[in-house]
Design a protein around this motif. Structure first.
Motif, PDB file in Angstrom:
ATOM      1  N   VAL A 127       0.836  -1.200   0.000  1.00  0.00           N
ATOM      2  CA  VAL A 127       0.000   0.000   0.000  1.00  0.00           C
ATOM      3  C   VAL A 127       0.872   1.252   0.000  1.00  0.00           C
ATOM      4  CG1 VAL A 127      -1.640   1.351   1.357  1.00  0.00           C
ATOM      5  CG2 VAL A 127      -1.994  -1.112   1.085  1.00  0.00           C
ATOM      6  N   GLN A 128       1.904   1.266   0.835  1.00  0.00           N
ATOM      7  CA  GLN A 128       2.796   2.425   0.880  1.00  0.00           C
ATOM      8  C   GLN A 128       3.477   2.662  -0.458  1.00  0.00           C
ATOM      9  OE1 GLN A 128       5.252   1.294   4.212  1.00  0.00           O
ATOM     10  NE2 GLN A 128       3.969   2.377   5.695  1.00  0.00           N
ATOM     11  N   ASP A 129       3.909   1.593  -1.108  1.00  0.00           N
ATOM     12  CA  ASP A 129       4.529   1.738  -2.434  1.00  0.00           C
ATOM     13  C   ASP A 129       3.552   2.371  -3.420  1.00  0.00           C
ATOM     14  OD1 ASP A 129       6.888   0.601  -1.596  1.00  0.00           O
ATOM     15  OD2 ASP A 129       6.464  -1.391  -2.430  1.00  0.00           O
ATOM     16  N   ARG A 130       2.290   1.960  -3.366  1.00  0.00           N
ATOM     17  CA  ARG A 130       1.294   2.487  -4.293  1.00  0.00           C
ATOM     18  C   ARG A 130       0.914   3.928  -3.974  1.00  0.00           C
ATOM     19  NH1 ARG A 130       1.889  -0.112  -8.852  1.00  0.00           N
ATOM     20  NH2 ARG A 130       3.382  -1.617  -8.014  1.00  0.00           N
ATOM     21  N   ILE A 131       0.901   4.279  -2.695  1.00  0.00           N
ATOM     22  CA  ILE A 131       0.688   5.685  -2.317  1.00  0.00           C
ATOM     23  C   ILE A 131       1.818   6.539  -2.864  1.00  0.00           C
ATOM     24  CG2 ILE A 131       0.647   7.310  -0.379  1.00  0.00           C
ATOM     25  CD1 ILE A 131      -0.796   5.152   1.248  1.00  0.00           C
ATOM     26  N   ARG A 132       3.026   6.063  -2.699  1.00  0.00           N
ATOM     27  CA  ARG A 132       4.201   6.805  -3.179  1.00  0.00           C
ATOM     28  C   ARG A 132       4.112   7.034  -4.689  1.00  0.00           C
ATOM     29  NH1 ARG A 132       7.328   3.593  -1.064  1.00  0.00           N
ATOM     30  NH2 ARG A 132       7.577   4.659   0.927  1.00  0.00           N
ATOM     31  N   LEU A 133       3.760   6.002  -5.429  1.00  0.00           N
ATOM     32  CA  LEU A 133       3.648   6.128  -6.884  1.00  0.00           C
ATOM     33  C   LEU A 133       2.511   7.066  -7.276  1.00  0.00           C
ATOM     34  CD1 LEU A 133       4.220   2.403  -7.917  1.00  0.00           C
ATOM     35  CD2 LEU A 133       5.753   4.331  -8.370  1.00  0.00           C
ATOM     36  N   ALA A 134       1.394   6.997  -6.539  1.00  0.00           N
ATOM     37  CA  ALA A 134       0.266   7.886  -6.843  1.00  0.00           C
ATOM     38  C   ALA A 134       0.649   9.346  -6.616  1.00  0.00           C
ATOM     39  CB  ALA A 134      -0.933   7.510  -5.980  1.00  0.00           C
ATOM     40  N   LEU A 135       1.370   9.621  -5.545  1.00  0.00           N
ATOM     41  CA  LEU A 135       1.818  10.999  -5.285  1.00  0.00           C
ATOM     42  C   LEU A 135       2.835  11.444  -6.327  1.00  0.00           C
ATOM     43  CD1 LEU A 135       2.194  10.942  -1.385  1.00  0.00           C
ATOM     44  CD2 LEU A 135       0.305  11.881  -2.740  1.00  0.00           C
ATOM     45  N   ASP A 136       3.728  10.539  -6.725  1.00  0.00           N
ATOM     46  CA  ASP A 136       4.711  10.867  -7.762  1.00  0.00           C
ATOM     47  C   ASP A 136       4.029  11.265  -9.060  1.00  0.00           C
ATOM     48  OD1 ASP A 136       6.788  10.219  -6.041  1.00  0.00           O
ATOM     49  OD2 ASP A 136       7.149   8.232  -6.917  1.00  0.00           O
ATOM     50  N   ASP A 137       2.910  10.606  -9.363  1.00  0.00           N
ATOM     51  CA  ASP A 137       2.252  10.777 -10.658  1.00  0.00           C
ATOM     52  C   ASP A 137       1.190  11.871 -10.644  1.00  0.00           C
ATOM     53  OD1 ASP A 137       1.944   9.790 -13.402  1.00  0.00           O
ATOM     54  OD2 ASP A 137      -0.050   9.153 -12.749  1.00  0.00           O
ATOM     55  N   ALA A 138       0.895  12.413  -9.473  1.00  0.00           N
ATOM     56  CA  ALA A 138      -0.169  13.407  -9.362  1.00  0.00           C
ATOM     57  C   ALA A 138       0.238  14.726 -10.035  1.00  0.00           C
ATOM     58  CB  ALA A 138      -0.500  13.654  -7.897  1.00  0.00           C
ATOM     59  N   PRO A 139      -0.727  15.460 -10.572  1.00  0.00           N
ATOM     60  CA  PRO A 139      -0.414  16.728 -11.228  1.00  0.00           C
ATOM     61  C   PRO A 139       0.082  17.764 -10.222  1.00  0.00           C
ATOM     62  CG  PRO A 139      -2.780  16.447 -11.005  1.00  0.00           C
ATOM     63  CD  PRO A 139      -2.166  15.153 -10.597  1.00  0.00           C
ATOM     64  N   PRO A 140       0.786  18.795 -10.696  1.00  0.00           N
ATOM     65  CA  PRO A 140       1.242  19.845  -9.791  1.00  0.00           C
ATOM     66  C   PRO A 140       0.083  20.531  -9.085  1.00  0.00           C
ATOM     67  CG  PRO A 140       2.290  20.034 -11.959  1.00  0.00           C
ATOM     68  CD  PRO A 140       1.188  19.028 -12.093  1.00  0.00           C
ATOM     69  N   GLY A 141       0.371  21.103  -7.915  1.00  0.00           N
ATOM     70  CA  GLY A 141      -0.655  21.824  -7.181  1.00  0.00           C
ATOM     71  C   GLY A 141      -1.137  21.074  -5.973  1.00  0.00           C
ATOM     72  N   PRO A 142      -2.170  21.595  -5.320  1.00  0.00           N
ATOM     73  CA  PRO A 142      -2.698  20.960  -4.109  1.00  0.00           C
ATOM     74  C   PRO A 142      -3.211  19.550  -4.390  1.00  0.00           C
ATOM     75  CG  PRO A 142      -3.548  23.197  -4.352  1.00  0.00           C
ATOM     76  CD  PRO A 142      -2.859  22.862  -5.639  1.00  0.00           C
ATOM     77  N   LEU A 198     -16.313  10.313  -4.226  1.00  0.00           N
ATOM     78  CA  LEU A 198     -15.115  10.649  -3.447  1.00  0.00           C
ATOM     79  C   LEU A 198     -13.899  10.959  -4.301  1.00  0.00           C
ATOM     80  CD1 LEU A 198     -15.344   7.889  -0.673  1.00  0.00           C
ATOM     81  CD2 LEU A 198     -16.046  10.287  -0.500  1.00  0.00           C
ATOM     82  N   CYS A 199     -13.840  10.415  -5.516  1.00  0.00           N
ATOM     83  CA  CYS A 199     -12.609  10.452  -6.312  1.00  0.00           C
ATOM     84  C   CYS A 199     -12.765  11.392  -7.508  1.00  0.00           C
ATOM     85  CB  CYS A 199     -12.312   9.025  -6.799  1.00  0.00           C
ATOM     86  SG  CYS A 199     -10.630   8.784  -7.395  1.00  0.00           S
ATOM     87  N   ARG A 200     -11.754  12.193  -7.766  1.00  0.00           N
ATOM     88  CA  ARG A 200     -11.770  13.070  -8.933  1.00  0.00           C
ATOM     89  C   ARG A 200     -11.483  12.261 -10.194  1.00  0.00           C
ATOM     90  NH1 ARG A 200      -7.131  13.948 -11.519  1.00  0.00           N
ATOM     91  NH2 ARG A 200      -5.146  13.642 -10.439  1.00  0.00           N
ATOM     92  N   SER A 201     -11.803  12.831 -11.333  1.00  0.00           N
ATOM     93  CA  SER A 201     -11.436  12.207 -12.596  1.00  0.00           C
ATOM     94  C   SER A 201      -9.912  12.178 -12.713  1.00  0.00           C
ATOM     95  CB  SER A 201     -12.033  12.994 -13.761  1.00  0.00           C
ATOM     96  OG  SER A 201     -11.707  12.378 -14.988  1.00  0.00           O
ATOM     97  N   GLY A 202      -9.351  11.003 -12.897  1.00  0.00           N
ATOM     98  CA  GLY A 202      -7.899  10.833 -12.933  1.00  0.00           C
ATOM     99  C   GLY A 202      -7.305  10.477 -11.589  1.00  0.00           C
ATOM    100  N   GLY A 203      -8.119  10.549 -10.523  1.00  0.00           N
ATOM    101  CA  GLY A 203      -7.649  10.164  -9.196  1.00  0.00           C
ATOM    102  C   GLY A 203      -7.661   8.661  -9.030  1.00  0.00           C
TER     103      GLY A 203
END
Length: 217
Positions: A24-39, A139-144
């Motif tokens: 789970v931690q690995d996947r959180i890390r990858l999701a944050l890495d891939d998230a668009p700039p900004g909040p 709960l989830c945005r498009s692309g989230g």
């Protein structure tokens, strides 16, 4: 169930839960890495002590961008999560004592970039699993992304959970392999449709617990 003591299982490195936590931690890390700039917005249902997020966020370069809401009913686990947030200086992480099934708790943070459903699906009925998957459209945005877990004991509901997500506009990005000695499973689904407005007052599941569900299998 002493849910604070239950978390001690994570401290045994080769336990199924410790292995699941690392995935789970690995996947959180990858999701944050891939998230668009900004909040970035993160919500975690039945968050426990928040070990999944606190195992990644303090050292991640996007930590300052993240605003998170962790909802947990057990006061001792809330206290542990609150201490972790304080100790790591994560001012953008809120820990709320409450019923994680009530969607109102997330109203100001959705649609979110990351939804965590870890330790939920193994403790609720099949009907409530499907209802919770449906609620992820609120709960989830498009692309989230949604990161979720479920045990693979009989009856193995992991294929059905994937189908429920994929029927609702989610694309499977990753799933642990089904192996004979693998008890736990972790999945990641990306939302590729448009989010549905949050419906106030919606409660999506009853947390009945694995032991209560096992005789029904």
């Amino acid at each position: 169930m002493d849910w604070q003591k239950w978390h001690d299982r994570y401290d045994t490195p080769e336990s199924p839960l410790a292995r699941r936590l690392r995935w789970v931690q690995d996947r959180i890390r990858l999701a944050l890495d891939d998230a668009p700039p900004g909040p970035l917005r993160v919500v975690s249902l039945c968050a426990g002590q928040g070990r999944d997020l606190f195992g990644v966020l303090p050292a991640h370069p996007r930590r300052a961008d993240v605003r998170a809401r962790l909802v947990e009913l057990d006061p001792a686990n809330v206290a542990a999560a609150t201490e972790s947030a304080r100790a790591t200086g994560l001012d953008g992480v809120d820990i709320l004592t409450g019923d994680a099934a009530l969607l109102d708790h997330y109203a100001d943070l959705v649609p979110a970039d990351l939804v965590l459903l870890c330790g939920v699906f193994g403790n609720i009925t099949d009907a409530d699993i499907e209802r919770t998957v449906e609620a992820c459209r609120q709960l989830c945005r498009s692309g989230g992304r949604v990161i979720w877990t479920r045990h693979r004991k009989s009856p193995d509901r992991v294929p059905q959970v994937c189908e429920w997500f994929e029927q609702r506009g989610f694309t499977r990005e990753w799933l642990t392999e089904a192996e004979p000695d693998q008890v736990q499973s972790v999945g990641v689904h990306r939302f590729d449709a448009d989010p549905v407005p949050l419906r106030p007052g919606t409660r999506v599941f009853d947390f009945v617990g694995y032991e209560a569900l096992r005789p029904r299998a």
